[in-house]
Design a protein around this motif. Sequence first.
Motif, mmCIF file in Angstrom:
data_model
loop_
_atom_site.group_PDB
_atom_site.id
_atom_site.type_symbol
_atom_site.label_atom_id
_atom_site.label_comp_id
_atom_site.label_asym_id
_atom_site.label_seq_id
_atom_site.Cartn_x
_atom_site.Cartn_y
_atom_site.Cartn_z
ATOM 1 N N ASP A 145 -55.104 -40.865 -71.668
ATOM 2 C CA ASP A 145 -56.363 -41.355 -72.259
ATOM 3 C C ASP A 145 -57.439 -40.278 -72.347
ATOM 4 O O ASP A 145 -58.562 -40.542 -72.761
ATOM 5 C CB ASP A 145 -56.888 -42.550 -71.464
ATOM 6 C CG ASP A 145 -57.455 -42.145 -70.112
ATOM 7 O OD1 ASP A 145 -57.027 -41.095 -69.588
ATOM 8 O OD2 ASP A 145 -58.314 -42.870 -69.592
ATOM 9 N N GLY A 146 -57.111 -39.047 -71.937
ATOM 10 C CA GLY A 146 -58.068 -37.961 -72.042
ATOM 11 C C GLY A 146 -59.037 -37.844 -70.891
ATOM 12 O O GLY A 146 -59.882 -36.946 -70.876
ATOM 13 N N SER A 147 -58.944 -38.721 -69.906
ATOM 14 C CA SER A 147 -59.862 -38.664 -68.773
ATOM 15 C C SER A 147 -59.462 -37.539 -67.826
ATOM 16 O O SER A 147 -58.327 -37.067 -67.825
ATOM 17 C CB SER A 147 -59.859 -39.998 -68.024
ATOM 18 O OG SER A 147 -58.570 -40.290 -67.532
ATOM 19 N N ASP A 148 -60.431 -37.096 -67.013
ATOM 20 C CA ASP A 148 -60.182 -36.027 -66.064
ATOM 21 C C ASP A 148 -59.369 -36.556 -64.886
ATOM 22 O O ASP A 148 -59.425 -37.731 -64.548
ATOM 23 C CB ASP A 148 -61.505 -35.458 -65.554
ATOM 24 C CG ASP A 148 -62.298 -34.760 -66.654
ATOM 25 O OD1 ASP A 148 -61.659 -34.260 -67.598
ATOM 26 O OD2 ASP A 148 -63.538 -34.728 -66.561
ATOM 27 N N ARG A 168 -56.637 -43.815 -84.905
ATOM 28 C CA ARG A 168 -57.088 -43.220 -83.651
ATOM 29 C C ARG A 168 -57.452 -44.288 -82.624
ATOM 30 O O ARG A 168 -57.184 -44.147 -81.435
ATOM 31 C CB ARG A 168 -58.283 -42.305 -83.917
ATOM 32 C CG ARG A 168 -58.798 -41.591 -82.679
ATOM 33 C CD ARG A 168 -59.902 -40.611 -83.022
ATOM 34 N NE ARG A 168 -59.416 -39.559 -83.916
ATOM 35 C CZ ARG A 168 -60.190 -38.604 -84.393
ATOM 36 N NH1 ARG A 168 -61.483 -38.556 -84.071
ATOM 37 N NH2 ARG A 168 -59.682 -37.681 -85.191
ATOM 38 N N ALA A 169 -58.054 -45.380 -83.091
ATOM 39 C CA ALA A 169 -58.435 -46.465 -82.180
ATOM 40 C C ALA A 169 -57.193 -47.127 -81.580
ATOM 41 O O ALA A 169 -57.142 -47.421 -80.374
ATOM 42 C CB ALA A 169 -59.286 -47.500 -82.912
ATOM 43 N N ALA A 170 -56.172 -47.374 -82.414
ATOM 44 C CA ALA A 170 -54.945 -47.989 -81.917
ATOM 45 C C ALA A 170 -54.241 -47.065 -80.935
ATOM 46 O O ALA A 170 -53.735 -47.505 -79.887
ATOM 47 C CB ALA A 170 -54.028 -48.338 -83.081
ATOM 48 N N ASP A 171 -54.208 -45.784 -81.258
ATOM 49 C CA ASP A 171 -53.591 -44.811 -80.363
ATOM 50 C C ASP A 171 -54.341 -44.741 -79.040
ATOM 51 O O ASP A 171 -53.736 -44.646 -77.962
ATOM 52 C CB ASP A 171 -53.572 -43.439 -81.039
ATOM 53 C CG ASP A 171 -52.969 -42.359 -80.150
ATOM 54 O OD1 ASP A 171 -51.740 -42.344 -80.000
ATOM 55 O OD2 ASP A 171 -53.743 -41.544 -79.599
ATOM 56 N N ASP A 214 -47.004 -48.676 -87.679
ATOM 57 C CA ASP A 214 -47.752 -47.838 -88.620
ATOM 58 C C ASP A 214 -49.193 -47.669 -88.167
ATOM 59 O O ASP A 214 -49.764 -46.576 -88.237
ATOM 60 C CB ASP A 214 -47.700 -48.471 -90.013
ATOM 61 C CG ASP A 214 -48.412 -47.614 -91.056
ATOM 62 O OD1 ASP A 214 -47.970 -46.475 -91.281
ATOM 63 O OD2 ASP A 214 -49.416 -48.079 -91.622
ATOM 64 N N ARG A 215 -49.795 -48.752 -87.644
ATOM 65 C CA ARG A 215 -51.168 -48.677 -87.144
ATOM 66 C C ARG A 215 -51.239 -47.746 -85.934
ATOM 67 O O ARG A 215 -52.175 -46.955 -85.794
ATOM 68 C CB ARG A 215 -51.662 -50.080 -86.799
ATOM 69 C CG ARG A 215 -53.129 -50.136 -86.378
ATOM 70 C CD ARG A 215 -53.651 -51.558 -86.416
ATOM 71 N NE ARG A 215 -52.889 -52.456 -85.576
ATOM 72 C CZ ARG A 215 -52.213 -53.517 -86.015
ATOM 73 N NH1 ARG A 215 -52.175 -53.792 -87.314
ATOM 74 N NH2 ARG A 215 -51.564 -54.307 -85.190
ATOM 75 N N LEU A 216 -50.238 -47.837 -85.053
ATOM 76 C CA LEU A 216 -50.209 -46.972 -83.875
ATOM 77 C C LEU A 216 -50.126 -45.499 -84.280
ATOM 78 O O LEU A 216 -50.769 -44.638 -83.665
ATOM 79 C CB LEU A 216 -49.012 -47.344 -82.996
ATOM 80 C CG LEU A 216 -48.753 -46.485 -81.756
ATOM 81 C CD1 LEU A 216 -49.934 -46.548 -80.798
ATOM 82 C CD2 LEU A 216 -47.469 -46.933 -81.061
ATOM 83 N N PHE A 217 -49.368 -45.206 -85.329
ATOM 84 C CA PHE A 217 -49.156 -43.825 -85.741
ATOM 85 C C PHE A 217 -50.312 -43.258 -86.571
ATOM 86 O O PHE A 217 -50.434 -42.039 -86.704
ATOM 87 C CB PHE A 217 -47.869 -43.711 -86.568
ATOM 88 C CG PHE A 217 -46.626 -44.166 -85.846
ATOM 89 C CD1 PHE A 217 -46.527 -44.081 -84.468
ATOM 90 C CD2 PHE A 217 -45.543 -44.682 -86.556
ATOM 91 C CE1 PHE A 217 -45.382 -44.502 -83.797
ATOM 92 C CE2 PHE A 217 -44.402 -45.102 -85.904
ATOM 93 C CZ PHE A 217 -44.316 -45.022 -84.524
ATOM 94 N N THR A 218 -51.158 -44.122 -87.127
ATOM 95 C CA THR A 218 -52.180 -43.640 -88.064
ATOM 96 C C THR A 218 -53.609 -43.911 -87.640
ATOM 97 O O THR A 218 -54.540 -43.308 -88.183
ATOM 98 C CB THR A 218 -51.958 -44.272 -89.455
ATOM 99 O OG1 THR A 218 -52.037 -45.707 -89.347
ATOM 100 C CG2 THR A 218 -50.606 -43.890 -90.034
#
Length: 411
Positions: free
Chosen positions: A105-108, A390-393, A384-388
């Motif tokens: 999730d990008g957190s430290d 950013r919010a879904a990812d 397709d939503r997961l791959f395209t």
Amino acid sequence: MAAKDGELTDPAIPAESTTVVVIGAGPAGLTVANLLRRCGVDCVVLECRTQAYVTQRQRAGIVETRAVRMFDAWGLADRVLGGVPSDGTLEFRVDGERHLVSDGDGSDGPQARICPQQVLVQKLMAAYLDDGGDLRFEAADVSLHDLTGDRPTVRYRDADGELRAIACAFVAGCDGDRGISRASVPDGVLTAHAFDHGIGWLTVLADTPPPPRPLLAVSRHGYAAHFSRGPHTSRYYLQCPPDDDPKAWTDPRVWEALRTRLGDPALPSGPITEREIFRLRSLVHDPMQYGRLHLVGDAAHIVSPMGGKGMNLALYDADLFARAVRDFVRDGDDGPLRTYSRRCLRRVWNDQEFSHWLTRTLHDAGDDTGAGSFHRGLARARLDRLFTSRAADGAFAELMAGLDPEASTAH
């Protein structure tokens, strides 16, 4: 057999005494034991199997970000987490087309680790024993007594056949779906919420090079997956009828199906050391406590393996239980113990929903003769939503990481 609540133990058997008796020496039980030792709470761990069986049992392979940070907060990460850090990426293949999706999730802070269950168990066991922990294997005929009283008693027969009894303040039931802990709860106390996905997996363990990252594949031939289980070992999964015969899956058939479904004609084969078929199912028992007995991990809930949440839910339960016991012993605060079930079940249902979503998506998106073409279209749209998006990812990564703002690991 389980003892009825309130049944007295044989006074001829002298009872030892401890604060917590932990039933089961898998990831849940050994985590509970290690965390209790870290905060000065004495405990005894009883395991019905041999040490060799427990340390070699092959199961899950991912310790999610939340669990890694939990061990780090307790000062145990360096001692108990083997394997290698995850690179934060999953690979999906849809009809052979490759898609990389972040599971961080990008957190430290420390990230998820690829750590086979037997490695985690071995290291947890070594840490517990090195710290002077009491671990007893081949404990037979375990029975739980007076669970609603102030001092429950656990009876068992030791490896030499002698009857033993341990009086305690709490029992941690960490012995899985078929263990004695949940069976000791009287009928009508727990509500079981069960779901059969109607899907089977052939699971194969083989001496082959692992993939660089977890791989999940969807095609009209059915679902398949490839995971690391060590530097020279792989775990594969193949969708199949839940009542299929594993003997029907010969080595040539297995490798042909994997090459087809993974979209990798050059996939190397190797010796297959284990194969079995299991049915995907989900189960939640509510509440997760009865008197002084607290259910931890698979004793309370089973989750479809999709998403790698089973072992991680057990580690989450273990953390909450250990901190609740610590607060009671240290401060006389029984609030966390009283709310243990509610707090655990919040995470359990969250992970059940995610696992169910991912299970349906990856299986419905394949062969449309199962769920039907409409559901296949819906599942393909989700992918397709997961791959395209950013919010879904981002939402997917947060669920994979297992982060929960309400569940502090500070102590």
